[in-house]
Design an enzyme around this catalytic site. Sequence first.
Site, PDB file in Angstrom:
ATOM      1  N   ASP A 249      -5.705 -73.792 -51.060  1.00  0.00           N
ATOM      2  CA  ASP A 249      -3.806 -73.944 -50.703  1.00  0.00           C
ATOM      3  C   ASP A 249      -3.038 -72.650 -50.690  1.00  0.00           C
ATOM      4  O   ASP A 249      -3.243 -72.284 -51.545  1.00  0.00           O
ATOM      5  CB  ASP A 249      -3.665 -75.503 -51.283  1.00  0.00           C
ATOM      6  CG  ASP A 249      -3.975 -76.510 -50.309  1.00  0.00           C
ATOM      7  OD1 ASP A 249      -4.431 -76.065 -49.998  1.00  0.00           O
ATOM      8  OD2 ASP A 249      -4.011 -76.780 -51.079  1.00  0.00           O
ATOM      9  N   LYS A 271      -0.766 -75.004 -46.241  1.00  0.00           N
ATOM     10  CA  LYS A 271       0.320 -75.970 -45.931  1.00  0.00           C
ATOM     11  C   LYS A 271       1.837 -75.728 -46.932  1.00  0.00           C
ATOM     12  O   LYS A 271       1.943 -76.539 -47.833  1.00  0.00           O
ATOM     13  CB  LYS A 271      -0.964 -77.819 -46.785  1.00  0.00           C
ATOM     14  CG  LYS A 271      -1.248 -78.224 -45.644  1.00  0.00           C
ATOM     15  CD  LYS A 271      -2.677 -78.734 -46.119  1.00  0.00           C
ATOM     16  CE  LYS A 271      -3.162 -79.835 -45.005  1.00  0.00           C
ATOM     17  NZ  LYS A 271      -2.283 -80.135 -43.962  1.00  0.00           N
ATOM     18  N   MET A 384       6.778 -83.833 -55.033  1.00  0.00           N
ATOM     19  CA  MET A 384       7.445 -83.446 -53.910  1.00  0.00           C
ATOM     20  C   MET A 384       8.918 -84.162 -53.276  1.00  0.00           C
ATOM     21  O   MET A 384       8.710 -84.909 -52.365  1.00  0.00           O
ATOM     22  CB  MET A 384       6.290 -83.846 -52.277  1.00  0.00           C
ATOM     23  CG  MET A 384       5.117 -83.056 -52.002  1.00  0.00           C
ATOM     24  SD  MET A 384       3.703 -83.959 -51.221  1.00  0.00           S
ATOM     25  CE  MET A 384       3.418 -84.916 -52.377  1.00  0.00           C
TER      26      MET A 384
END
Length: 465
Positions: A249, A271, A384
């Site tokens: 990632d 991502k 997030m």
Amino acid sequence: MRHFPIFMNLAGRRVIVSGAGECAVAKLRLLLKTEAHITVIGTKPHHEVLRWALSEKITYIDRPMKEGDALCAVLVYGANEDAVEDKRVTDLGRTAGALINIVDNLEDSQFITPAIVDRDPVTVAIGTEGAAPVLARKIKQQLEESLPEQLGVLARIGQAFRPVADQIPMGRRRRDFWSKFYFKRGPLALANGGKPAVEEELDALLNQTLSTAAENGRVWLMGAGPGDAELLTLKARNLLHEADVVIHDQLVSKPVLELARREAIVIETGKKGFGPSWKQDDINALMIKHAALGHHVVRLKSGDPVIYGRLDEEMDALTDAGIPFNIVPGITAASAAAASIGQSLTKRGRNSSLRILTGHDVDGFADHDWKELAKTGSTAVIYMGKRASAYLRGRLMMFGASESTPITIVENASRPDQRILSTTLLGLPDVISKADVDGPAVILLGLSPRAAMDEIETLEETELA
């Protein structure tokens, strides 16, 4: 890196050492380990220089170096312990096309001689760019103690066997063959029966390898931790070192990726929230493609793959394709963030449960049990949550959370550029906005940095006004 480390072939080539005193002797002790033709030019020779000359290990010329002496030489050392003379002779060497080294003069040297651990043909070179010779000597001592003397014997036997071992197809099978020899079966055979036993063991291992079917590919779904390479698990380090392919990632740190084998295929499948991203189906297809070729694939995810790592989708894809896999957990950002502020995520008398939440799910802002989260003493880690900070504040206060509820935002947890922002629930969105939080961040609900943690930089809401 100013000096690029290389190993130069000196077999049968000329090396000139200008100077015949004690300074030259120190260099000659290293050079005599090579197969170079060594010429020493200088006056007032050290007794060791004379001894080596008498035994024909070197050629000694009793005069100062002059033009033409360095013709066809590959290296020239200035070891006269006289700056003016060293410059003169190394200019002669440079004119003749040789690389030059002036002892104890880093700036005017074209190359430097490292500290060496000799387990011929295994050689370890240690350099510090001339900055810390004492440190180089300490590292050399530690390596000398850790590398067994018989390592060179095994390497020479293995070197002679390499043409025979070329029957094994290149790639993982050949690497596994040599790993078993050098780290398991070879040392045991050498200890028990010497060189004949080692050669016999090599033949047996080769026959066993050739008669065994090639190993199928496999995927390790692995956590890279929050970013600090020292927080990587030992199992993860070993698998990274052995992997044929590393698919990682965007958030995996460079120091962690540096641990991958140099020959490995390393692919970033970025991502990024609200930005250009690889599609999950394409990542799945990439893992399956390489595993189907027999590769050992490490799918490297920041933090712990079992926490917001889309693990189920990848496991389902691998299962459907018949690809075996393992899960290797890592340290999640929640643990690293809490450690960075000197707090525990659970505490008797404060919270008997801990929630790990996401600010977003596939449908947008995520919904949660706001009533429970709003209670005094509730502790949660929110991933997030940067773009959802105003939404989180509104929902929590709507269900009764105090506007003074402590909040800590930890950006880039455990990394050198880590930042810690201390605020309240009321100030959460403003602090994130004004501090321009751009890196990966976790929000710790109900926790403030411990006052005694004076080693960390803590930015208060008032500092950002």
